[in-house]
Scaffold this active site. Sequence first.
Site, PDB file in Angstrom:
ATOM      1  N   GLU A  72     -51.805  19.414   7.625  1.00 16.88           N
ATOM      2  CA  GLU A  72     -52.013  20.257   8.797  1.00 16.88           C
ATOM      3  C   GLU A  72     -52.630  19.455   9.942  1.00 16.88           C
ATOM      4  O   GLU A  72     -53.470  18.584   9.724  1.00 16.88           O
ATOM      5  CB  GLU A  72     -52.964  21.397   8.445  1.00 16.88           C
ATOM      6  CG  GLU A  72     -52.374  22.341   7.430  1.00 16.88           C
ATOM      7  CD  GLU A  72     -53.337  23.451   7.054  1.00 16.88           C
ATOM      8  OE1 GLU A  72     -52.967  24.246   6.188  1.00 16.88           O
ATOM      9  OE2 GLU A  72     -54.454  23.517   7.613  1.00 16.88           O
ATOM     10  N   CYS A 100     -64.544  20.636  -2.016  1.00 17.30           N
ATOM     11  CA  CYS A 100     -65.612  21.573  -1.636  1.00 17.30           C
ATOM     12  C   CYS A 100     -65.238  22.964  -2.161  1.00 17.30           C
ATOM     13  O   CYS A 100     -64.094  23.391  -2.021  1.00 17.30           O
ATOM     14  CB  CYS A 100     -65.767  21.621  -0.116  1.00 17.30           C
ATOM     15  SG  CYS A 100     -66.271  20.039   0.575  1.00 17.30           S
ATOM     16  N   CYS A 130     -63.338  25.486   0.225  1.00 13.52           N
ATOM     17  CA  CYS A 130     -62.251  24.985   1.080  1.00 13.52           C
ATOM     18  C   CYS A 130     -60.897  25.043   0.371  1.00 13.52           C
ATOM     19  O   CYS A 130     -60.790  24.709  -0.809  1.00 13.52           O
ATOM     20  CB  CYS A 130     -62.561  23.542   1.479  1.00 13.52           C
ATOM     21  SG  CYS A 130     -61.196  22.735   2.329  1.00 13.52           S
ATOM     22  N   GLY A 173     -58.526  16.071   3.866  1.00 17.33           N
ATOM     23  CA  GLY A 173     -58.819  14.731   3.382  1.00 17.33           C
ATOM     24  C   GLY A 173     -60.194  14.224   3.765  1.00 17.33           C
ATOM     25  O   GLY A 173     -60.860  14.769   4.633  1.00 17.33           O
ATOM     26  N   GLU A 174     -60.614  13.185   3.031  1.00 17.65           N
ATOM     27  CA  GLU A 174     -61.881  12.508   3.319  1.00 17.65           C
ATOM     28  C   GLU A 174     -61.502  11.186   4.003  1.00 17.65           C
ATOM     29  O   GLU A 174     -60.998  10.247   3.352  1.00 17.65           O
ATOM     30  CB  GLU A 174     -62.637  12.276   2.006  1.00 17.65           C
ATOM     31  CG  GLU A 174     -63.741  11.235   2.060  1.00 17.65           C
ATOM     32  CD  GLU A 174     -64.769  11.477   3.174  1.00 17.65           C
ATOM     33  OE1 GLU A 174     -65.377  12.549   3.215  1.00 17.65           O
ATOM     34  OE2 GLU A 174     -64.954  10.556   4.015  1.00 17.65           O
ATOM     35  N   SER A 230     -65.331  12.632  10.548  1.00 14.86           N
ATOM     36  CA  SER A 230     -66.211  13.526   9.796  1.00 14.86           C
ATOM     37  C   SER A 230     -66.096  13.189   8.321  1.00 14.86           C
ATOM     38  O   SER A 230     -65.001  13.126   7.777  1.00 14.86           O
ATOM     39  CB  SER A 230     -65.762  14.964  10.051  1.00 14.86           C
ATOM     40  OG  SER A 230     -66.462  15.834   9.216  1.00 14.86           O
ATOM     41  N   SER A 278     -70.754  15.929   6.919  1.00 16.54           N
ATOM     42  CA  SER A 278     -70.668  17.303   6.415  1.00 16.54           C
ATOM     43  C   SER A 278     -71.772  17.490   5.385  1.00 16.54           C
ATOM     44  O   SER A 278     -71.636  17.095   4.226  1.00 16.54           O
ATOM     45  CB  SER A 278     -69.301  17.541   5.762  1.00 16.54           C
ATOM     46  OG  SER A 278     -68.293  17.369   6.713  1.00 16.54           O
ATOM     47  N   LEU A 279     -72.848  18.078   5.823  1.00 16.45           N
ATOM     48  CA  LEU A 279     -74.012  18.210   4.933  1.00 16.45           C
ATOM     49  C   LEU A 279     -73.923  19.519   4.137  1.00 16.45           C
ATOM     50  O   LEU A 279     -73.983  19.520   2.927  1.00 16.45           O
ATOM     51  CB  LEU A 279     -75.302  18.154   5.765  1.00 16.45           C
ATOM     52  CG  LEU A 279     -76.585  18.019   4.972  1.00 16.45           C
ATOM     53  CD1 LEU A 279     -76.649  16.680   4.248  1.00 16.45           C
ATOM     54  CD2 LEU A 279     -77.808  18.183   5.872  1.00 16.45           C
ATOM     55  N   HIS A 280     -73.836  20.618   4.815  1.00 15.08           N
ATOM     56  CA  HIS A 280     -73.627  21.965   4.239  1.00 15.08           C
ATOM     57  C   HIS A 280     -74.770  22.485   3.372  1.00 15.08           C
ATOM     58  O   HIS A 280     -74.819  23.679   3.065  1.00 15.08           O
ATOM     59  CB  HIS A 280     -72.319  22.073   3.453  1.00 15.08           C
ATOM     60  CG  HIS A 280     -71.108  21.651   4.235  1.00 15.08           C
ATOM     61  ND1 HIS A 280     -70.951  21.940   5.576  1.00 15.08           N
ATOM     62  CD2 HIS A 280     -69.988  20.944   3.875  1.00 15.08           C
ATOM     63  CE1 HIS A 280     -69.795  21.439   6.000  1.00 15.08           C
ATOM     64  NE2 HIS A 280     -69.213  20.827   5.007  1.00 15.08           N
ATOM     65  N   ASN A 293     -64.954  30.467   7.487  1.00 16.67           N
ATOM     66  CA  ASN A 293     -63.690  31.213   7.531  1.00 16.67           C
ATOM     67  C   ASN A 293     -63.267  31.492   6.096  1.00 16.67           C
ATOM     68  O   ASN A 293     -62.903  30.551   5.383  1.00 16.67           O
ATOM     69  CB  ASN A 293     -62.587  30.373   8.188  1.00 16.67           C
ATOM     70  CG  ASN A 293     -62.576  30.520   9.685  1.00 16.67           C
ATOM     71  OD1 ASN A 293     -63.099  31.488  10.231  1.00 16.67           O
ATOM     72  ND2 ASN A 293     -61.982  29.562  10.342  1.00 16.67           N
TER      73      ASN A 293
HETATM   74  S1  SF4 Z   1     -64.083  17.450   2.550  1.00 18.88           S
HETATM   75 FE1  SF4 Z   1     -63.156  18.845   4.062  1.00 18.88          FE
HETATM   76  S2  SF4 Z   1     -60.975  18.947   3.489  1.00 18.88           S
HETATM   77 FE2  SF4 Z   1     -62.077  18.056   1.736  1.00 18.88          FE
HETATM   78  S3  SF4 Z   1     -62.501  19.796   0.373  1.00 18.88           S
HETATM   79 FE3  SF4 Z   1     -64.320  19.502   1.713  1.00 18.88          FE
HETATM   80  S4  SF4 Z   1     -64.024  20.829   3.487  1.00 18.88           S
HETATM   81 FE4  SF4 Z   1     -62.039  20.632   2.431  1.00 18.88          FE
END
Ligand code: SF4
Length: 364
Positions: free
Chosen positions: A99, A123, A126, A177-178, A209, A232-234, A307
């Site tokens: 995407e 994650c 996700c 992706g990472e 990111s 991406s800490l979260h 989301n």
């Molecule tokens: S790193 Fe990004 S794309 Fe990969 S699983 Fe986590 S949120 Fe989804």
Amino acid sequence: MLDMLSDDRRLHLLGLDRVALRDALAAMDEPPFRADQILDWIYAKDAESFAVMSNLSKRLRERLERDAVISRGRVAAESVASDLTRKLLMTWPDGQSVETVWIPESDRHTVCVSSQVGCPVGCRFCASGLDGVKRNLTAGEIVEQVWRVRRLVAEHGPADEQGKPARLTNVVFMGMGEPLANYDNVIAAIRVLNAPWGLNIGARRITVSTVGLPQQIRRLAREGVQINLALSLHAPEQALRRELIPWGKVPIEDLLSACDDFFQQTGREITLEYVLLEGVNMAPTHAARLAAICRRLRCNVNLLRYNPVAGLPYTRPSAEAAQAFQRELRERGVNAHLRRSRGRDVDAACGQLRRRAVEAAEAG
Ligand code: SF4
């Protein structure tokens, strides 16, 4: 840097830098300036075929038709949300798809690109991580996403007061992706995006990111490109982060030192990405811990209301709850922004459009 897929040996020109293109042309007995002519057609003139490259000899055009392609993907599906966010499902010759999203915001036009088919990080909240990673994207496939969206922006974006077409301004590696798990292709793509002969997008307008690979963060800091880094800490504590991001085994402290190193090397402030999940990571204690992290690291925080993804057990918090969390952070001196979710009516959560397409293909 030959950018090829196993079933198609033709050169994918969008994946080549200037030196690699000169080398490829030298092998065809063509002088180096031909590379500049071809790059000018592809990036300055948006040429989609060799046929229009009128300053190349007929012989060279025929040779290129046979041995090279400019682009190799096709847009298999496209959807436009009520806020004009446009999501493309890009499919490659091997049948894999990713995407790519164009996010318009007044005179800022951002493309969110994917760096892998699927994602290894998994994650829990996700859609992209549900099926793991299928393969890395090549540098050419990454550049192609940006190249295509740049044309869409010029065609469909609002012209300025002088009637000049809208321009793509920003690139974020926040799709599937990472990016740092596909390091070589991502950095090769960034160099093409940033090059004056390429897409000519300022490094400060490019953001990578990552969920956090300390070694690669330190390596990126030394590439000599002043791009932005988002972590991406979260979750502000290890146990919760491990629960949400199974791949997130690296101690938060190690990630912070790598981010600190990135800041020291580049002078670029880090952004911490924090998806707000109702009842999971939004308690006052989480705000206090996150604020402590922000005292330790030169950073700002992007808060994003989740989301929801069908079949996953997480809930989007109310706007009031998100604002309350932001207030808690701000009162502790944190530079926290609450980001608008874009394109919610078009499978906007990362990976949903692809997942729907894959499910439909499997069913049919
Ligand atoms: S790193 Fe990004 S794309 Fe990969 S699983 Fe986590 S949120 Fe989804």
